[in-house]
Design a protein around this motif. Structure first.
Motif, short mmCIF file in Angstrom:
data_model
loop_
_atom_site.label_atom_id
_atom_site.label_comp_id
_atom_site.label_asym_id
_atom_site.label_seq_id
_atom_site.Cartn_x
_atom_site.Cartn_y
_atom_site.Cartn_z
N SER A 153 1.71 0.39 7.04
CA SER A 153 2.89 1.03 7.62
C SER A 153 3.31 2.29 6.84
O SER A 153 4.10 3.09 7.33
N SER A 154 2.76 2.47 5.67
CA SER A 154 3.08 3.64 4.84
C SER A 154 2.43 4.93 5.35
O SER A 154 2.81 6.03 4.92
N ILE A 155 1.48 4.81 6.27
CA ILE A 155 0.73 5.96 6.78
C ILE A 155 1.64 6.95 7.51
O ILE A 155 2.45 6.56 8.36
N THR A 156 1.49 8.23 7.17
CA THR A 156 2.22 9.28 7.87
C THR A 156 1.29 10.27 8.57
O THR A 156 1.72 11.04 9.42
N SER A 168 0.82 -1.21 0.00
CA SER A 168 0.00 0.00 0.00
C SER A 168 0.86 1.26 0.00
O SER A 168 1.88 1.34 0.69
N LYS A 169 0.41 2.25 -0.77
CA LYS A 169 1.09 3.55 -0.82
C LYS A 169 0.34 4.60 0.00
O LYS A 169 0.65 5.79 -0.08
N LEU A 170 -0.64 4.15 0.77
CA LEU A 170 -1.48 5.07 1.53
C LEU A 170 -0.66 5.88 2.52
O LEU A 170 0.06 5.33 3.35
N GLU A 171 -0.81 7.22 2.46
CA GLU A 171 -0.06 8.12 3.33
C GLU A 171 -0.95 8.84 4.34
O GLU A 171 -0.51 9.14 5.44
N SER A 172 -2.19 9.14 3.94
CA SER A 172 -3.03 9.90 4.86
C SER A 172 -4.47 9.41 4.86
O SER A 172 -5.01 9.00 3.83
N ILE A 173 -5.08 9.47 6.05
CA ILE A 173 -6.50 9.14 6.23
C ILE A 173 -7.18 10.36 6.83
O ILE A 173 -6.71 10.91 7.84
N GLY A 174 -8.26 10.79 6.22
CA GLY A 174 -8.93 12.01 6.63
C GLY A 174 -9.67 11.92 7.95
O GLY A 174 -9.88 10.84 8.51
N SER A 175 -10.10 13.05 8.42
CA SER A 175 -10.82 13.17 9.69
C SER A 175 -12.13 12.39 9.66
O SER A 175 -12.87 12.43 8.67
N SER A 176 -12.40 11.65 10.72
CA SER A 176 -13.66 10.90 10.89
C SER A 176 -13.95 9.97 9.71
O SER A 176 -15.11 9.75 9.36
N CYS A 177 -12.90 9.45 9.12
CA CYS A 177 -13.04 8.61 7.93
C CYS A 177 -13.97 7.42 8.16
O CYS A 177 -14.77 7.05 7.30
N PHE A 178 -13.86 6.80 9.33
CA PHE A 178 -14.68 5.62 9.66
C PHE A 178 -15.66 5.91 10.79
O PHE A 178 -16.05 5.02 11.54
#
Length: 195
Positions: A188-191, A165-175
């Protein structure tokens, strides 16, 4: 009832209640809000000539059960299918590179969605309120997921991030309010995970 949509100037009340609409192959773009609130429409046949589905173009089509997005569509506009409460499944072709915010929000019967690897970012509210969605697979190509993207997906049990995964960011209240989601493994790619 069936209509072959030839004239953009047809009176709204004459066609809004039709069950099947066929868009002609001479069209390349579905304009914004073009079929919005066609509450009787159950099926729309979209030709391969279409490359863009505009903002709110099918919003509040409460009876829409079936739609196939053509293989040459590159963009799906903001709120394009919001409140299509009878839509159960949608496959996004690999030609699509852009999905606008809230594109499938409040599609309360939607149980399956396939996101292609051509997408690199999922905008805010895209699947918000899809209360029947049980499982979602996030392609490794995705680098960011917008605010409240999956909020109020009450039946969501499984979120799978593909390997590498290249995922770096998850937005506010995503889930937010995903009451059935018990566990999620963040890549682990999340920053950045917004508050």
């Amino acid at each position: 009832l069936r209509c072959i949509f030839r004239d953009q100037n047809l009176i709204f009340n004459e066609i809004a209640s039709l069950k099947i609409i066929t868009i002609p192959s001479t069209k390349k773009v579905i304009e914004k809000f073009q079929f919005s609130e066609f509450t009787g429409m159950e099926k729309v046949i979209i030709p391969d000539s279409i490359t863009s589905i505009g903002q709110g173009s099918f919003s509040k089509c409460f009876s829409l059960k079936e739609i196939i997005i053509p293989k040459f569509v590159v963009s799906i506009g903001k709120n394009a299918f919001e409140h299509c409460s009878s839509l159960k499944k949608i496959v996004i072709p690999p030609s699509v590179i852009s999905i606008g915010s809230g594109a499938f929000s409040n599609c309360t019967s939607l149980k399956k969605i396939v996101i292609p690897s051509s997408i690199v970012s999922i905008s805010e509210y895209v699947f918000s309120g899809c209360s029947s969605l049980r499982k979602i697979s996030i392609p490794s190509s995705i680098t960011s997921i917008g605010d409240k993207c999956f909020s109020r997906c009450l039946s969501l049990e499984t979120v799978i991030f593909e390997k590498k995964s290249k995922l770096e960011s998850i937005g506010s209240s995503c889930f937010y309010d995903c009451k059935s989601l018990k566990e999620i493994e963040i890549p682990s790619s999340i920053t950045l995970i917004k508050n």
